[in-house]
Every structure is written in C-alpha cells, then in structure tokens.
Write a protein that holds these residues in place. Sequence first.
Motif, PDB file in Angstrom:
ATOM      1  N   MET A   1       0.844  -1.184   0.000  1.00  0.00           N
ATOM      2  CA  MET A   1       0.000   0.000   0.000  1.00  0.00           C
ATOM      3  C   MET A   1       0.887   1.245   0.000  1.00  0.00           C
ATOM      4  O   MET A   1       1.912   1.289   0.656  1.00  0.00           O
ATOM      5  CB  MET A   1      -0.868  -0.042   1.262  1.00  0.00           C
ATOM      6  N   HIS A   2       0.504   2.240  -0.747  1.00  0.00           N
ATOM      7  CA  HIS A   2       1.308   3.467  -0.810  1.00  0.00           C
ATOM      8  C   HIS A   2       0.573   4.615  -0.126  1.00  0.00           C
ATOM      9  O   HIS A   2      -0.640   4.585   0.045  1.00  0.00           O
ATOM     10  CB  HIS A   2       1.647   3.821  -2.262  1.00  0.00           C
ATOM     11  N   ALA A   3       1.329   5.605   0.274  1.00  0.00           N
ATOM     12  CA  ALA A   3       0.746   6.777   0.923  1.00  0.00           C
ATOM     13  C   ALA A   3      -0.008   7.606  -0.096  1.00  0.00           C
ATOM     14  O   ALA A   3       0.338   7.638  -1.281  1.00  0.00           O
ATOM     15  CB  ALA A   3       1.852   7.604   1.570  1.00  0.00           C
ATOM     16  N   ALA A   4      -1.040   8.275   0.361  1.00  0.00           N
ATOM     17  CA  ALA A   4      -1.840   9.121  -0.536  1.00  0.00           C
ATOM     18  C   ALA A   4      -0.999  10.297  -1.017  1.00  0.00           C
ATOM     19  O   ALA A   4      -0.193  10.864  -0.278  1.00  0.00           O
ATOM     20  CB  ALA A   4      -3.077   9.617   0.197  1.00  0.00           C
ATOM     21  N   LEU A   5      -1.212  10.623  -2.263  1.00  0.00           N
ATOM     22  CA  LEU A   5      -0.513  11.753  -2.881  1.00  0.00           C
ATOM     23  C   LEU A   5      -1.176  13.044  -2.415  1.00  0.00           C
ATOM     24  O   LEU A   5      -2.400  13.147  -2.377  1.00  0.00           O
ATOM     25  CB  LEU A   5      -0.627  11.604  -4.403  1.00  0.00           C
ATOM     26  N   ASN A   6      -0.367  14.041  -2.026  1.00  0.00           N
ATOM     27  CA  ASN A   6      -0.950  15.332  -1.663  1.00  0.00           C
ATOM     28  C   ASN A   6      -0.507  16.394  -2.664  1.00  0.00           C
ATOM     29  O   ASN A   6       0.288  16.116  -3.566  1.00  0.00           O
ATOM     30  CB  ASN A   6      -0.610  15.713  -0.214  1.00  0.00           C
ATOM     31  N   LEU A   7      -1.013  17.596  -2.509  1.00  0.00           N
ATOM     32  CA  LEU A   7      -0.756  18.666  -3.477  1.00  0.00           C
ATOM     33  C   LEU A   7       0.719  19.032  -3.604  1.00  0.00           C
ATOM     34  O   LEU A   7       1.164  19.466  -4.665  1.00  0.00           O
ATOM     35  CB  LEU A   7      -1.535  19.926  -3.091  1.00  0.00           C
ATOM     36  N   THR A   8       1.480  18.870  -2.531  1.00  0.00           N
ATOM     37  CA  THR A   8       2.876  19.329  -2.576  1.00  0.00           C
ATOM     38  C   THR A   8       3.762  18.452  -3.461  1.00  0.00           C
ATOM     39  O   THR A   8       4.732  18.945  -4.030  1.00  0.00           O
ATOM     40  CB  THR A   8       3.491  19.411  -1.166  1.00  0.00           C
ATOM     41  N   THR A   9       3.441  17.177  -3.595  1.00  0.00           N
ATOM     42  CA  THR A   9       4.296  16.303  -4.399  1.00  0.00           C
ATOM     43  C   THR A   9       4.328  16.722  -5.868  1.00  0.00           C
ATOM     44  O   THR A   9       5.407  16.948  -6.420  1.00  0.00           O
ATOM     45  CB  THR A   9       3.875  14.829  -4.249  1.00  0.00           C
ATOM     46  N   PRO A  10       3.175  16.872  -6.551  1.00  0.00           N
ATOM     47  CA  PRO A  10       3.233  17.355  -7.939  1.00  0.00           C
ATOM     48  C   PRO A  10       3.818  18.768  -8.036  1.00  0.00           C
ATOM     49  O   PRO A  10       4.495  19.102  -9.008  1.00  0.00           O
ATOM     50  CB  PRO A  10       1.778  17.327  -8.403  1.00  0.00           C
ATOM     51  N   ALA A  11       3.570  19.589  -7.022  1.00  0.00           N
ATOM     52  CA  ALA A  11       4.078  20.966  -7.047  1.00  0.00           C
ATOM     53  C   ALA A  11       5.601  21.000  -7.058  1.00  0.00           C
ATOM     54  O   ALA A  11       6.203  21.945  -7.579  1.00  0.00           O
ATOM     55  CB  ALA A  11       3.539  21.748  -5.859  1.00  0.00           C
ATOM     56  N   LEU A  12       6.237  19.965  -6.508  1.00  0.00           N
ATOM     57  CA  LEU A  12       7.702  19.910  -6.490  1.00  0.00           C
ATOM     58  C   LEU A  12       8.287  19.820  -7.901  1.00  0.00           C
ATOM     59  O   LEU A  12       9.421  20.228  -8.137  1.00  0.00           O
ATOM     60  CB  LEU A  12       8.184  18.724  -5.652  1.00  0.00           C
ATOM     61  N   LEU A  13       7.530  19.273  -8.852  1.00  0.00           N
ATOM     62  CA  LEU A  13       8.034  19.131 -10.220  1.00  0.00           C
ATOM     63  C   LEU A  13       8.002  20.439 -11.007  1.00  0.00           C
ATOM     64  O   LEU A  13       8.701  20.558 -12.006  1.00  0.00           O
ATOM     65  CB  LEU A  13       7.223  18.082 -10.980  1.00  0.00           C
ATOM     66  N   PHE A  14       7.197  21.401 -10.598  1.00  0.00           N
ATOM     67  CA  PHE A  14       7.052  22.631 -11.378  1.00  0.00           C
ATOM     68  C   PHE A  14       8.372  23.328 -11.691  1.00  0.00           C
ATOM     69  O   PHE A  14       8.633  23.649 -12.851  1.00  0.00           O
ATOM     70  CB  PHE A  14       6.088  23.597 -10.677  1.00  0.00           C
ATOM     71  N   PRO A  15       9.218  23.592 -10.690  1.00  0.00           N
ATOM     72  CA  PRO A  15      10.483  24.278 -11.021  1.00  0.00           C
ATOM     73  C   PRO A  15      11.366  23.454 -11.953  1.00  0.00           C
ATOM     74  O   PRO A  15      11.975  23.993 -12.877  1.00  0.00           O
ATOM     75  CB  PRO A  15      11.160  24.489  -9.669  1.00  0.00           C
ATOM     76  N   ALA A  16      11.416  22.146 -11.738  1.00  0.00           N
ATOM     77  CA  ALA A  16      12.271  21.295 -12.578  1.00  0.00           C
ATOM     78  C   ALA A  16      11.775  21.283 -14.012  1.00  0.00           C
ATOM     79  O   ALA A  16      12.566  21.421 -14.954  1.00  0.00           O
ATOM     80  CB  ALA A  16      12.304  19.881 -12.011  1.00  0.00           C
ATOM     81  N   ILE A  17      10.472  21.119 -14.190  1.00  0.00           N
ATOM     82  CA  ILE A  17       9.919  21.075 -15.548  1.00  0.00           C
ATOM     83  C   ILE A  17      10.117  22.415 -16.246  1.00  0.00           C
ATOM     84  O   ILE A  17      10.494  22.464 -17.412  1.00  0.00           O
ATOM     85  CB  ILE A  17       8.431  20.671 -15.521  1.00  0.00           C
ATOM     86  N   SER A  18       9.878  23.503 -15.525  1.00  0.00           N
ATOM     87  CA  SER A  18      10.041  24.839 -16.124  1.00  0.00           C
ATOM     88  C   SER A  18      11.474  25.081 -16.578  1.00  0.00           C
ATOM     89  O   SER A  18      11.709  25.577 -17.682  1.00  0.00           O
ATOM     90  CB  SER A  18       9.632  25.928 -15.122  1.00  0.00           C
ATOM     91  N   LEU A  19      12.438  24.722 -15.745  1.00  0.00           N
ATOM     92  CA  LEU A  19      13.844  24.893 -16.119  1.00  0.00           C
ATOM     93  C   LEU A  19      14.222  23.986 -17.284  1.00  0.00           C
ATOM     94  O   LEU A  19      14.986  24.388 -18.170  1.00  0.00           O
ATOM     95  CB  LEU A  19      14.754  24.622 -14.921  1.00  0.00           C
ATOM     96  N   LEU A  20      13.689  22.792 -17.292  1.00  0.00           N
ATOM     97  CA  LEU A  20      13.966  21.862 -18.389  1.00  0.00           C
ATOM     98  C   LEU A  20      13.420  22.398 -19.707  1.00  0.00           C
ATOM     99  O   LEU A  20      14.107  22.359 -20.730  1.00  0.00           O
ATOM    100  CB  LEU A  20      13.349  20.503 -18.062  1.00  0.00           C
ATOM    101  N   LEU A  21      12.201  22.928 -19.684  1.00  0.00           N
ATOM    102  CA  LEU A  21      11.617  23.486 -20.903  1.00  0.00           C
ATOM    103  C   LEU A  21      12.408  24.698 -21.386  1.00  0.00           C
ATOM    104  O   LEU A  21      12.583  24.898 -22.592  1.00  0.00           O
ATOM    105  CB  LEU A  21      10.151  23.839 -20.689  1.00  0.00           C
ATOM    106  N   LEU A  22      12.912  25.505 -20.461  1.00  0.00           N
ATOM    107  CA  LEU A  22      13.758  26.641 -20.834  1.00  0.00           C
ATOM    108  C   LEU A  22      15.050  26.154 -21.484  1.00  0.00           C
ATOM    109  O   LEU A  22      15.488  26.697 -22.510  1.00  0.00           O
ATOM    110  CB  LEU A  22      14.066  27.489 -19.599  1.00  0.00           C
ATOM    111  N   ALA A  23      15.652  25.112 -20.930  1.00  0.00           N
ATOM    112  CA  ALA A  23      16.874  24.551 -21.515  1.00  0.00           C
ATOM    113  C   ALA A  23      16.589  23.997 -22.911  1.00  0.00           C
ATOM    114  O   ALA A  23      17.381  24.183 -23.838  1.00  0.00           O
ATOM    115  CB  ALA A  23      17.442  23.456 -20.615  1.00  0.00           C
ATOM    116  N   TYR A  24      15.456  23.314 -23.079  1.00  0.00           N
ATOM    117  CA  TYR A  24      15.084  22.778 -24.387  1.00  0.00           C
ATOM    118  C   TYR A  24      14.898  23.910 -25.406  1.00  0.00           C
ATOM    119  O   TYR A  24      15.335  23.803 -26.552  1.00  0.00           O
ATOM    120  CB  TYR A  24      13.788  21.972 -24.304  1.00  0.00           C
TER     121      TYR A  24
END
Length: 138
Positions: free
Chosen positions: A1-24
Amino acid sequence: MHAALNLTTPALLFPAISLLLLAYTNRFLGLASIIRNLYTDYKTEQNPKILLQIGNLRTRIQLIKWMQFLGIGSLFLCTMAMFQIYTGWQQLGELSFGISLLLMIASLATSLWELVRSSDALNILLSDLEAESHRQQE
C-alpha cells in the motif's frame, strides 16, 4: 500500500519542468542559429560536409520538438493532478501524476538521444580538422 498523494508532491516538479523546458528552448534557438549559418555557408561553398551537418541538425530539431512536447505534456498532467487532488479526485490525480512522470522520463530519454546526436555533429567537424592536420604533417 502506498501513501496518498498530496498537493505538494506534484508541485515539487514545477520548477524542474520549467527549467527543463527553458533549456530545451535554448537548445532549439541555438540549433536554429547554426542552421541559418550553415545554410548561408552552403550557398557560398557547396561542401558535402555541410549537408551532413544540416541533416544531423534536422534530426536534432525533431528530437527537441518531441522533448518539448513530452515536457509540456508532463507539466499539463502534473497541473491536472494537482487540480484533481484539490477537488477530491484522489485516484484520478494519482493516475495523472504517474503519467506525467512517465512523460518526463520519455522527455529526458529523448534529450539523451539528442545529446548523442549532437556529439555526432561535432565528430563531423573534428574529422575535417583531423584530415587537415594530417595533410599539413605530410
């Protein structure tokens, strides 16, 4: 069984994805500039090596397009996951977040493939330099 996903987990990806898209985007703009220069060079000197480089760059532009597409898809689904979790659709949010992670993995794998192709382009230039060096040594 896994722990329930909360709002902060997906929010952690925002800076990484944004920087990656800028690099692309920066990679795309850099290649576009190189292609314009090679096009001008080929108009003045129809060197077959330039055509090889342009072919390689065409492939790399396509790869960058897919890197961006997959990265944007990842960001979109990550945002959807946050919305779904916020509105109480926990399972759907977890599914969206999982798919967003898969899209990010695909984007990074495509980025790695593009990096390999960029080294191929540099090898075309290096082969010219090596051939010139051998001619000078003779």
